[in-house]
Design an enzyme around this catalytic site. Structure first.
Site, PDB file in Angstrom:
ATOM      1  N   ASP A 223       0.862  -1.214   0.097  1.00 54.34           N
ATOM      2  CA  ASP A 223       0.072  -0.048  -0.096  1.00 54.34           C
ATOM      3  C   ASP A 223       1.070   1.275  -0.138  1.00 54.34           C
ATOM      4  O   ASP A 223       2.011   1.291  -0.071  1.00 54.34           O
ATOM      5  CB  ASP A 223      -0.961  -0.028   1.352  1.00 54.34           C
ATOM      6  CG  ASP A 223      -0.362   0.024   2.537  1.00 54.34           C
ATOM      7  OD1 ASP A 223       0.893   0.281   2.659  1.00 54.34           O
ATOM      8  OD2 ASP A 223      -0.804   0.255   3.446  1.00 54.34           O
TER       9      ASP A 223
ATOM     10  N   CYS B  99       2.823  -3.250   4.005  1.00 58.09           N
ATOM     11  CA  CYS B  99       2.285  -2.297   4.385  1.00 58.09           C
ATOM     12  C   CYS B  99       2.709  -1.590   5.563  1.00 58.09           C
ATOM     13  O   CYS B  99       3.948  -1.764   5.853  1.00 58.09           O
ATOM     14  CB  CYS B  99       0.597  -2.671   4.723  1.00 58.09           C
ATOM     15  SG  CYS B  99       0.302  -3.591   6.047  1.00 58.09           S
TER      16      CYS B  99
ATOM     17  N   THR C 158       2.255  -1.869   8.987  1.00 59.64           N
ATOM     18  CA  THR C 158       2.784  -2.652   9.857  1.00 59.64           C
ATOM     19  C   THR C 158       2.790  -4.098   9.336  1.00 59.64           C
ATOM     20  O   THR C 158       3.471  -4.937  10.143  1.00 59.64           O
ATOM     21  CB  THR C 158       1.522  -2.731  11.140  1.00 59.64           C
ATOM     22  OG1 THR C 158       0.456  -3.006  10.506  1.00 59.64           O
ATOM     23  CG2 THR C 158       1.691  -1.515  11.926  1.00 59.64           C
TER      24      THR C 158
ATOM     25  N   HIS D 199       8.398 -24.680   9.177  1.00 56.61           N
ATOM     26  CA  HIS D 199       7.091 -25.467   9.819  1.00 56.61           C
ATOM     27  C   HIS D 199       5.823 -25.284   9.288  1.00 56.61           C
ATOM     28  O   HIS D 199       4.978 -26.243   9.538  1.00 56.61           O
ATOM     29  CB  HIS D 199       7.272 -24.907  11.437  1.00 56.61           C
ATOM     30  CG  HIS D 199       8.516 -25.249  11.877  1.00 56.61           C
ATOM     31  ND1 HIS D 199       8.760 -25.033  13.297  1.00 56.61           N
ATOM     32  CD2 HIS D 199       9.725 -25.807  11.603  1.00 56.61           C
ATOM     33  CE1 HIS D 199       9.694 -25.413  13.755  1.00 56.61           C
ATOM     34  NE2 HIS D 199      10.529 -25.923  12.677  1.00 56.61           N
TER      35      HIS D 199
ATOM     36  N   HIS E 140       5.349 -31.741  10.813  1.00 60.52           N
ATOM     37  CA  HIS E 140       4.630 -30.496  10.773  1.00 60.52           C
ATOM     38  C   HIS E 140       3.353 -30.559   9.573  1.00 60.52           C
ATOM     39  O   HIS E 140       2.620 -29.875   9.473  1.00 60.52           O
ATOM     40  CB  HIS E 140       5.782 -29.356   9.978  1.00 60.52           C
ATOM     41  CG  HIS E 140       6.620 -29.058  11.064  1.00 60.52           C
ATOM     42  ND1 HIS E 140       6.478 -28.451  12.169  1.00 60.52           N
ATOM     43  CD2 HIS E 140       8.032 -29.311  10.999  1.00 60.52           C
ATOM     44  CE1 HIS E 140       7.593 -28.535  12.867  1.00 60.52           C
ATOM     45  NE2 HIS E 140       8.443 -28.999  12.182  1.00 60.52           N
TER      46      HIS E 140
END
Length: 151
Positions: A11, A68, A70, A101, A136
């Site tokens: 963004d 973005c 965060t 994993h 996993h």
């Protein structure tokens, strides 16, 4: 799996970090499809995250990278796309673990949280780390089974 093509979007808050990551991809010979604004005017991240995620699930690219401010909004939006396992990563240990994993296929980064040097290290590790499978695989399978059970 060798990663040969990546879809990448940001963004307005992630433009500079997106460009930095693209420079890294170019330096190691990984091709990419780029989405996101060139200008810093505000744009909505959900559509960009969904576009990249659909490129991944439709196997038009090997993996996706989202940036973005965060990384939180992008990761939430990406994980709404069936077949996407997106992780928000801010350190190299998690970059390695989420591939090994969790077999993540989309990476989210926060431009206001990490700088370009750390972002490049995270991307490098994330792109180079193989899925371990083994113990996993059952856990990833449980996530996929639940996702497949939803209408």
């Amino acid at each position: 799996m060798t990663v040969s093509k990546v879809a990448i979007a940001s963004d307005h808050g992630g433009i500079e970090l997106r460009k930095s990551i693209i420079s890294y991809l170019e330096s190691v010979g990984i091709s990419y499809e780029e989405f996101g604004p060139e200008a810093p005017e505000s744009v909505d991240y959900p559509g960009l995250a969904i576009t990249v995620s659909e490129k991944v699930v439709n196997q038009e690219v090997d993996r996706g990278i989202l940036v973005c401010g965060t990384g939180i909004g992008m990761s939430i939006a990406a994980n709404k796309v069936k077949g996407i396992r997106c992780a928000l990563v801010g350190d190299t240990f998690s970059a390695h673990a989420t591939r090994e994993h969790n077999d993540t296929n989309v990476l989210a980064l926060g431009a206001r949280v990490i700088g370009p040097g750390l972002a490049e290290d995270i991307v490098k590790i994330w792109l180079e780390t193989a899925y371990e499978g083994g113990r996993h695989a059952n856990r990833v399978g449980q996530i996929t089974a639940y996702e497949d059970s939803q209408a």
